[in-house]
Design a protein around this motif. Structure first.
Motif, PDB file in Angstrom:
ATOM      1  N   ALA A   1       1.008  -1.247   0.193  1.00 44.75           N
ATOM      2  CA  ALA A   1       0.052   0.007   0.062  1.00 44.75           C
ATOM      3  C   ALA A   1       0.958   1.365   0.508  1.00 44.75           C
ATOM      4  N   ALA A   2       2.304   1.451   0.669  1.00 50.58           N
ATOM      5  CA  ALA A   2       2.693   2.562   0.860  1.00 50.58           C
ATOM      6  C   ALA A   2       3.519   2.994  -0.579  1.00 50.58           C
ATOM      7  N   PHE A   3       3.135   1.726  -1.897  1.00 50.82           N
ATOM      8  CA  PHE A   3       3.763   2.223  -2.880  1.00 50.82           C
ATOM      9  C   PHE A   3       2.542   3.100  -4.190  1.00 50.82           C
ATOM     10  N   CYS A   4       1.681   2.812  -3.346  1.00 43.73           N
ATOM     11  CA  CYS A   4       0.647   3.662  -3.610  1.00 43.73           C
ATOM     12  C   CYS A   4       0.748   5.105  -3.979  1.00 43.73           C
ATOM     13  N   GLU A   5       1.797   5.858  -3.284  1.00 43.22           N
ATOM     14  CA  GLU A   5       2.057   7.029  -3.906  1.00 43.22           C
ATOM     15  C   GLU A   5       3.531   6.785  -4.749  1.00 43.22           C
ATOM     16  N   PRO A   6       3.970   6.384  -5.076  1.00 45.12           N
ATOM     17  CA  PRO A   6       5.052   6.807  -5.870  1.00 45.12           C
ATOM     18  C   PRO A   6       4.364   6.173  -7.696  1.00 45.12           C
ATOM     19  N   LEU A   7       3.253   5.066  -7.191  1.00 39.64           N
ATOM     20  CA  LEU A   7       2.187   4.923  -7.983  1.00 39.64           C
ATOM     21  C   LEU A   7       1.171   5.911  -8.636  1.00 39.64           C
TER      22      LEU A   7
ATOM     23  N   PHE B   1      -4.362   2.312  -7.287  1.00 45.19           N
ATOM     24  CA  PHE B   1      -4.375   1.587  -6.392  1.00 45.19           C
ATOM     25  C   PHE B   1      -5.692   0.106  -6.708  1.00 45.19           C
ATOM     26  N   LYS B   2      -5.950   0.808  -8.071  1.00 44.45           N
ATOM     27  CA  LYS B   2      -6.708  -0.240  -7.881  1.00 44.45           C
ATOM     28  C   LYS B   2      -5.912  -1.117  -9.933  1.00 44.45           C
ATOM     29  N   LEU B   3      -4.922  -0.303 -10.072  1.00 41.72           N
ATOM     30  CA  LEU B   3      -3.840  -0.370 -10.893  1.00 41.72           C
ATOM     31  C   LEU B   3      -3.291  -2.085 -10.038  1.00 41.72           C
TER      32      LEU B   3
END
Length: 336
Positions: free
Chosen positions: A139-145, A293-295
């Protein structure tokens, strides 16, 4: 509470005596579980982004709601949330024309206000996104994504296009996968590290190229007329200046990697004119968290292999040094 406090340029103190933040009626208190270390954190650490000291950095945050403000009705303690760090006024000229990333009162958790390298973080409730199916680390990867999704929007990658991604670190790997999800027929990835190129192959790169003295000839063979979209994911000004040549006439160059604020490149205005080029910037996030997040949640973008090391907050200075030197294989995170 425990927190890593940036007290001055390149001076971080990990302290146990920080008072927990007080929340307002529309805020929530988030108990941090995972927070990524970003290249922007290195710039902040070095004073490039004019931080106000003292500051608790950390803007790639996922955690658990510990407390909610009295006017918050759609979140409760125990909810697992990702945090969009961007805090905007929703009243200024840029907010009103849906360019919130240029808000005249722009703030960001972990950049201009205390962030996720602390046990507890105050954030606006509206910036929290609940999740259940992924880990805190993912979930913490959602910001860079979410930043990458905005960059992809800006680059306008079309179905069937040929894309070149320069840099195969975490951001380059995300751009590779997002480009494929956007319909690119082929994505070529360039880097100086073989192991990163191996990972790019696993993430769907059609071609990988080692950045050596023959890189120009290799790319010319792959795309004789150039690439429809070239994405810089290095943040190295020299690389950016050298790689405009790889854009196809009528194509687009996305400046995504964050160069230093005083870096300069030389560019020919005539070349931009004659070759009909677009050079595009992409700053932060513009309401792209939900799509990002959906990706990730649906498997269109895989972040599981992008985490190199999870470290306690006491080791944040080491993590920043690794990021500065380029010795981190992939993403580093602070975990609590």
């Amino acid at each position: 509470m425990k927190a890593a406090v940036l007290e001055a340029v390149k001076k971080i103190a990990v302290r146990n005596d920080i008072a927990p933040p007080q929340i307002g009626p529309r805020d929530v208190l988030v108990r941090a579980k995972a927070c990524g270390i970003c290249g922007t954190d290195v710039h902040i650490w070095e004073g490039d982004f004019f931080p106000t000291f003292p500051l608790i950095p950390g803007h790639e945050l996922a955690g658990e709601v510990a407390e909610v403000g009295e006017e918050v009705t759609d979140l409760k303690p125990g909810d697992r949330v990702m945090v969009d760090p961007t805090v905007t006024c929703e009243e200024c000229h840029f907010c009103m024309i849906n360019r919130q990333n240029h808000c005249l009162k722009w703030n960001a958790v972990g950049v201009t206000r205390d962030g996720g390298f602390a046990e507890l973080v105050r954030v606006p409730a509206k910036n929290c996104y609940r999740f259940e199916r992924v880990s805190f680390s993912e979930a913490a990867f959602c910001e860079p994504l979410a930043c990458v999704v905005f960059g992809q929007d800006r680059a306008r990658i079309e179905i069937g296009s040929e894309v070149l991604v320069i840099g195969a670190g975490p951001i380059g790997q995300l751009h590779l996968q997002a480009s494929r999800a956007n319909g690119a027929a082929a994505v070529t990835v360039v880097d100086v590290v073989e192991s990163k190129l191996d990972l790019a192959r696993q993430h769907g790169a059609t071609e990988v190229v080692l950045a050596d003295n023959a890189v120009q000839a290799k790319l010319k063979k792959i795309a004789p007329y150039g690439f429809d979209v070239v994405i810089d994911a290095t943040g190295i000004a020299r690389v950016l200046g050298d790689s405009l040549q790889y854009v196809k006439n009528g194509g687009r160059y996305l400046v995504f990697g964050v160069c230093g604020p005083h870096d300069k490149i030389e560019i020919s205005p005539f070349e931009i004119y004659r070759r009909d080029l677009e050079i595009i910037g992409s700053f932060a996030i513009r309401r792209t968290y939900d799509r990002a997040f959906k990706l990730m949640e649906r498997g269109a973008v895989d972040v599981k292999r992008l985490l190199s090391e999870a470290m306690p907050v006491e080791e944040l200075p080491r993590g920043l040094e690794m990021m500065k030197k380029g010795s981190a294989p992939m993403k580093l995170q602070v975990v609590f």
